[in-house]
Design a protein around this motif. Structure first.
Motif, mmCIF file in Angstrom:
data_model
loop_
_atom_site.group_PDB
_atom_site.id
_atom_site.type_symbol
_atom_site.label_atom_id
_atom_site.label_comp_id
_atom_site.label_asym_id
_atom_site.label_seq_id
_atom_site.Cartn_x
_atom_site.Cartn_y
_atom_site.Cartn_z
ATOM 1 N N ILE A 181 -25.272 53.036 18.826
ATOM 2 C CA ILE A 181 -24.360 53.197 17.692
ATOM 3 C C ILE A 181 -24.232 51.892 16.908
ATOM 4 C CG2 ILE A 181 -21.940 53.594 17.061
ATOM 5 C CD1 ILE A 181 -21.851 55.657 19.369
ATOM 6 N N TYR A 225 -36.399 58.438 12.279
ATOM 7 C CA TYR A 225 -35.587 59.388 11.525
ATOM 8 C C TYR A 225 -35.136 58.823 10.184
ATOM 9 C CZ TYR A 225 -35.191 61.269 16.264
ATOM 10 O OH TYR A 225 -35.459 61.736 17.514
ATOM 11 N N ASN A 226 -34.917 57.537 10.133
ATOM 12 C CA ASN A 226 -34.342 56.932 8.936
ATOM 13 C C ASN A 226 -35.407 56.210 8.113
ATOM 14 O OD1 ASN A 226 -31.786 57.787 9.777
ATOM 15 N ND2 ASN A 226 -31.449 55.933 10.951
ATOM 16 N N ASP A 260 -29.608 58.700 15.506
ATOM 17 C CA ASP A 260 -28.871 59.783 14.845
ATOM 18 C C ASP A 260 -27.410 59.619 15.245
ATOM 19 O OD1 ASP A 260 -27.758 62.093 13.885
ATOM 20 O OD2 ASP A 260 -29.176 63.445 14.888
ATOM 21 N N ILE A 261 -26.596 59.120 14.333
ATOM 22 C CA ILE A 261 -25.217 58.757 14.658
ATOM 23 C C ILE A 261 -24.408 59.962 15.136
ATOM 24 C CG2 ILE A 261 -24.257 58.987 12.343
ATOM 25 C CD1 ILE A 261 -23.467 56.133 14.762
ATOM 26 N N ASP A 262 -24.653 61.140 14.583
ATOM 27 C CA ASP A 262 -23.928 62.336 15.025
ATOM 28 C C ASP A 262 -24.279 62.684 16.470
ATOM 29 O OD1 ASP A 262 -22.641 62.662 12.567
ATOM 30 O OD2 ASP A 262 -24.290 63.862 11.757
ATOM 31 N N LYS A 263 -25.551 62.600 16.800
ATOM 32 C CA LYS A 263 -25.987 62.880 18.170
ATOM 33 C C LYS A 263 -25.413 61.847 19.141
ATOM 34 C CE LYS A 263 -30.100 63.488 20.991
ATOM 35 N NZ LYS A 263 -31.560 63.476 21.037
ATOM 36 N N GLU A 264 -25.410 60.594 18.730
ATOM 37 C CA GLU A 264 -24.878 59.520 19.585
ATOM 38 C C GLU A 264 -23.382 59.711 19.834
ATOM 39 O OE1 GLU A 264 -26.717 57.213 21.129
ATOM 40 O OE2 GLU A 264 -28.533 57.902 20.146
ATOM 41 N N MET A 265 -22.646 60.084 18.820
ATOM 42 C CA MET A 265 -21.209 60.288 18.980
ATOM 43 C C MET A 265 -20.927 61.478 19.895
ATOM 44 S SD MET A 265 -19.816 57.781 17.497
ATOM 45 C CE MET A 265 -18.113 58.167 17.295
ATOM 46 N N ALA A 266 -21.738 62.532 19.776
ATOM 47 C CA ALA A 266 -21.576 63.687 20.662
ATOM 48 C C ALA A 266 -21.893 63.307 22.110
ATOM 49 C CB ALA A 266 -22.482 64.831 20.207
#
Length: 129
Positions: free
Chosen positions: A29, A84-85, A92-98
């Motif tokens: 993150i 990805y970027n 993938d920040i959304d995947k990392e937060m999940a």
């Protein structure tokens, strides 16, 4: 004498795994905007091997091999593949937060179970009072 049949040591290993996974996710993150950073994952590399090593082999000959294997850590750090970027980063920040939320729930469940084991031991020491 092994109190609780090794449960406490297994919970300890689970908490250790969770702590390393938390650190790895936090690093991913924090490097979400770092060019060419490749995200890391933590996985149990020897989960199956450790399960087999706890089994006892009935050997009918001295030439037969034991099931046991020696391994240091039951987990391994791996680098994710792919980009990805636009800057060569694959976080993938959304995947990392999940994954962070899932790991926190996992860690809390282990800590709660460990506390329960210690409360049981405390009750036994106090004589059920």
């Amino acid at each position: 004498m092994d109190l609780f049949g090794g449960t406490i040591s297994k919970l300890e290993k689970g908490i250790s795994y969770s702590a390393i996974k938390q650190k790895t996710i936090s690093q991913n993150i924090s490097n979400a905007d770092t060019p060419n950073y490749k995200a890391s994952d933590v996985s149990f590399k020897d989960e199956f091997t450790n399960a087999i090593s706890s089994m006892k082999a009935n050997k009918s000959s001295i030439k037969h091999l034991d099931f046991s294997t020696s391994s240091g850590n039951p987990y391994e750090l791996t680098e994710r593949k792919g980009t990805y970027n636009h800057n060569g980063n694959n976080v993938d920040i959304d995947k990392e937060m999940a994954m962070l939320a899932q790991n926190q729930i996992y860690n809390q469940a282990l800590v709660d179970r460990l506390n329960g084991k210690f409360r049981s031991l405390q009750t036994v020491i106090k004589g059920g009072k």
